[in-house]
Design an enzyme around this catalytic site. Sequence first.
Site, PDB file in Angstrom:
ATOM      1  N   LYS A 198       0.806  -1.215   0.000  1.00  0.00           N
ATOM      2  CA  LYS A 198       0.000   0.000   0.000  1.00  0.00           C
ATOM      3  C   LYS A 198       0.844   1.272   0.000  1.00  0.00           C
ATOM      4  O   LYS A 198       0.449   2.284  -0.592  1.00  0.00           O
ATOM      5  CB  LYS A 198      -0.955  -0.007   1.195  1.00  0.00           C
ATOM      6  CG  LYS A 198      -1.910  -1.210   1.243  1.00  0.00           C
ATOM      7  CD  LYS A 198      -2.765  -1.298  -0.004  1.00  0.00           C
ATOM      8  CE  LYS A 198      -3.822  -2.381   0.089  1.00  0.00           C
ATOM      9  NZ  LYS A 198      -3.308  -3.734   0.028  1.00  0.00           N
ATOM     10  N   TYR A 255      -7.491   9.482   8.975  1.00  0.00           N
ATOM     11  CA  TYR A 255      -8.802   8.842   8.911  1.00  0.00           C
ATOM     12  C   TYR A 255      -9.837   9.864   8.465  1.00  0.00           C
ATOM     13  O   TYR A 255      -9.979  10.925   9.056  1.00  0.00           O
ATOM     14  CB  TYR A 255      -9.185   8.264  10.271  1.00  0.00           C
ATOM     15  CG  TYR A 255     -10.576   7.678  10.306  1.00  0.00           C
ATOM     16  CD1 TYR A 255     -10.860   6.500   9.631  1.00  0.00           C
ATOM     17  CD2 TYR A 255     -11.607   8.313  11.003  1.00  0.00           C
ATOM     18  CE1 TYR A 255     -12.136   5.957   9.647  1.00  0.00           C
ATOM     19  CE2 TYR A 255     -12.886   7.779  11.036  1.00  0.00           C
ATOM     20  CZ  TYR A 255     -13.149   6.603  10.348  1.00  0.00           C
ATOM     21  OH  TYR A 255     -14.417   6.077  10.366  1.00  0.00           O
ATOM     22  N   HIS A 266     -17.432   5.006   0.162  1.00  0.00           N
ATOM     23  CA  HIS A 266     -16.425   4.109  -0.402  1.00  0.00           C
ATOM     24  C   HIS A 266     -16.875   3.809  -1.831  1.00  0.00           C
ATOM     25  O   HIS A 266     -17.820   3.062  -2.055  1.00  0.00           O
ATOM     26  CB  HIS A 266     -16.352   2.830   0.431  1.00  0.00           C
ATOM     27  CG  HIS A 266     -15.319   1.848  -0.041  1.00  0.00           C
ATOM     28  ND1 HIS A 266     -14.733   0.938   0.794  1.00  0.00           N
ATOM     29  CD2 HIS A 266     -14.777   1.621  -1.258  1.00  0.00           C
ATOM     30  CE1 HIS A 266     -13.873   0.201   0.117  1.00  0.00           C
ATOM     31  NE2 HIS A 266     -13.894   0.601  -1.135  1.00  0.00           N
ATOM     32  N   ASN A 319      -7.359  -3.188  -6.141  1.00  0.00           N
ATOM     33  CA  ASN A 319      -7.518  -4.638  -6.032  1.00  0.00           C
ATOM     34  C   ASN A 319      -7.195  -5.264  -7.380  1.00  0.00           C
ATOM     35  O   ASN A 319      -7.863  -4.981  -8.385  1.00  0.00           O
ATOM     36  CB  ASN A 319      -8.932  -5.012  -5.611  1.00  0.00           C
ATOM     37  CG  ASN A 319      -9.243  -4.549  -4.199  1.00  0.00           C
ATOM     38  OD1 ASN A 319     -10.248  -3.915  -3.951  1.00  0.00           O
ATOM     39  ND2 ASN A 319      -8.367  -4.849  -3.261  1.00  0.00           N
ATOM     40  N   ARG A 345      -7.621  -8.102  -8.928  1.00  0.00           N
ATOM     41  CA  ARG A 345      -8.322  -9.376  -9.081  1.00  0.00           C
ATOM     42  C   ARG A 345      -9.770  -9.108  -9.467  1.00  0.00           C
ATOM     43  O   ARG A 345     -10.199  -7.964  -9.538  1.00  0.00           O
ATOM     44  CB  ARG A 345      -8.297 -10.150  -7.759  1.00  0.00           C
ATOM     45  CG  ARG A 345      -8.819  -9.308  -6.582  1.00  0.00           C
ATOM     46  CD  ARG A 345      -8.946 -10.084  -5.301  1.00  0.00           C
ATOM     47  NE  ARG A 345      -9.152  -9.242  -4.142  1.00  0.00           N
ATOM     48  CZ  ARG A 345     -10.303  -8.692  -3.777  1.00  0.00           C
ATOM     49  NH1 ARG A 345     -11.373  -8.878  -4.525  1.00  0.00           N
ATOM     50  NH2 ARG A 345     -10.402  -7.955  -2.693  1.00  0.00           N
ATOM     51  N   VAL A 397     -15.750  -9.491  -5.626  1.00  0.00           N
ATOM     52  CA  VAL A 397     -16.990 -10.171  -5.248  1.00  0.00           C
ATOM     53  C   VAL A 397     -18.180  -9.517  -5.943  1.00  0.00           C
ATOM     54  O   VAL A 397     -19.094 -10.190  -6.438  1.00  0.00           O
ATOM     55  CB  VAL A 397     -17.179 -10.134  -3.716  1.00  0.00           C
ATOM     56  CG1 VAL A 397     -18.537 -10.716  -3.321  1.00  0.00           C
ATOM     57  CG2 VAL A 397     -16.058 -10.892  -3.010  1.00  0.00           C
TER      58      VAL A 397
END
Length: 458
Positions: free
Chosen positions: A120, A205, A211, A293, A295, A298
């Site tokens: 990251k 934060y 998101h 990500n 990949r 989901v």
Amino acid sequence: MTEPVIHKLFVANRGEIALRILRACREMGITYVIGYSKADKESLPVLLADEAVCIGDSLASDSYLNAGSIIQAACLCGCDAIHPGFGFLSENAEFARMVEACGLVFVGPRWQVISQMADKTKARSLMKKAGIPVIPGSEKPLEEEEALETARVIGYPVVIKACNGGGGKGMRIAVSEEEFHDAYQTARSEAVACFGDRRMYVEKYIGNPKHVEVQVAADSYGNCIHLFERDCSFQVRNQKLIEETPCAWIDEPVREQICRTAAKAALQAGYDSIGTVEFLVDDQFRFYFMEMNTRIQVEHPITEMVTGVDLVALQIRLACREKLPYTQEEICLHGSALECRINAQDPEQNLQPSAGTVRFLNLPGGKGVRVDTAMYQGMEVYPFYDPMLCKLITFSGTRDQCIQKMKTAIEEFVADGVVTNEAFHYRALEHETFRNASYSTSFATQLLQETEAGHELV
């Protein structure tokens, strides 16, 4: 160099994603082999596969995380390629390197890209150089004292994250210096347990953000497109539960900007597969790169529903070094899609995982309803793996119609014998905060607390 051709594919995963890959292979005329653990011997992917081979014992560490066993099985079965699905070894650069070293095709980006984006701090630095906004924080892994000093500089609250993390694991929030030590140690312990990597970093934060993630696809020839965004803000303990596309909270100019930025990020990374660029969006519609990500996600079905693109088939074709079959102008957004993850979890017990035997199962159907699952009547639900059992996906012309269709689908869903969370989803869909799309990443946790207490969320 001769472009690789996949005749036989080894699927190194389980559950609904394994079944999804098998279906794509059938449509593409590719023979497939499913690698399974002892616990999954009677699973639906195994029962439906052309060929199946046991890769280890029930624990994931002995099977789906056993890189050597997976590669050996793939080679012995005469496979050309390995598809890792999501989770497990899907974002493990060393596994991808080993697959390539053994002369097999890894269905995903090059291992060098995975390595670069999995770290990251490296990813943040790369995006920053490209002029992509990132959340203020450390640019390298930090030991606790260094991390504490960084927190003092950027100001509390801060989030402590695993450098090689994902899926919400190895992440803790500290709202003050008094909380920092425990948060750092807890996050690092979880990172070691989940990823075998103790390196941590710190960033500011952002409270109650959206998101928002963008689906991208890139080939080996420098071509890259986006397939619009998904709102993944409904999550508990950083685990997504409901996803939707498009994000109804942002307007068209912000949508265009964030999607273009995601494609720019993928090009900057030298990306050559499908992937997802994730952002946090504050209440002023300012967005910040969070991670990429590398990949299949989901929640990929909702993007498939609104664009008409088969993302799994595209991922396999890109692994064969085919050129992107689409230009950006050919990717259009039609209607609205919603996904609810039906998990073996009890919402009245803080979403604690459950196990049992599915004694009776009824799955919903109808126009605009898609069910991605490997469930069947009589199936054993074990405690060894992620609790997700089923994904309910609905598609319609408008968001309101899509929500109503999902409520009907949830009403039809029955899985007797195991405790599931569909009632929690239903409650969320009826809530005004969800209906007006103003919910942030904290909403689901608040709703869960009210559910446990038996009160209405206000």
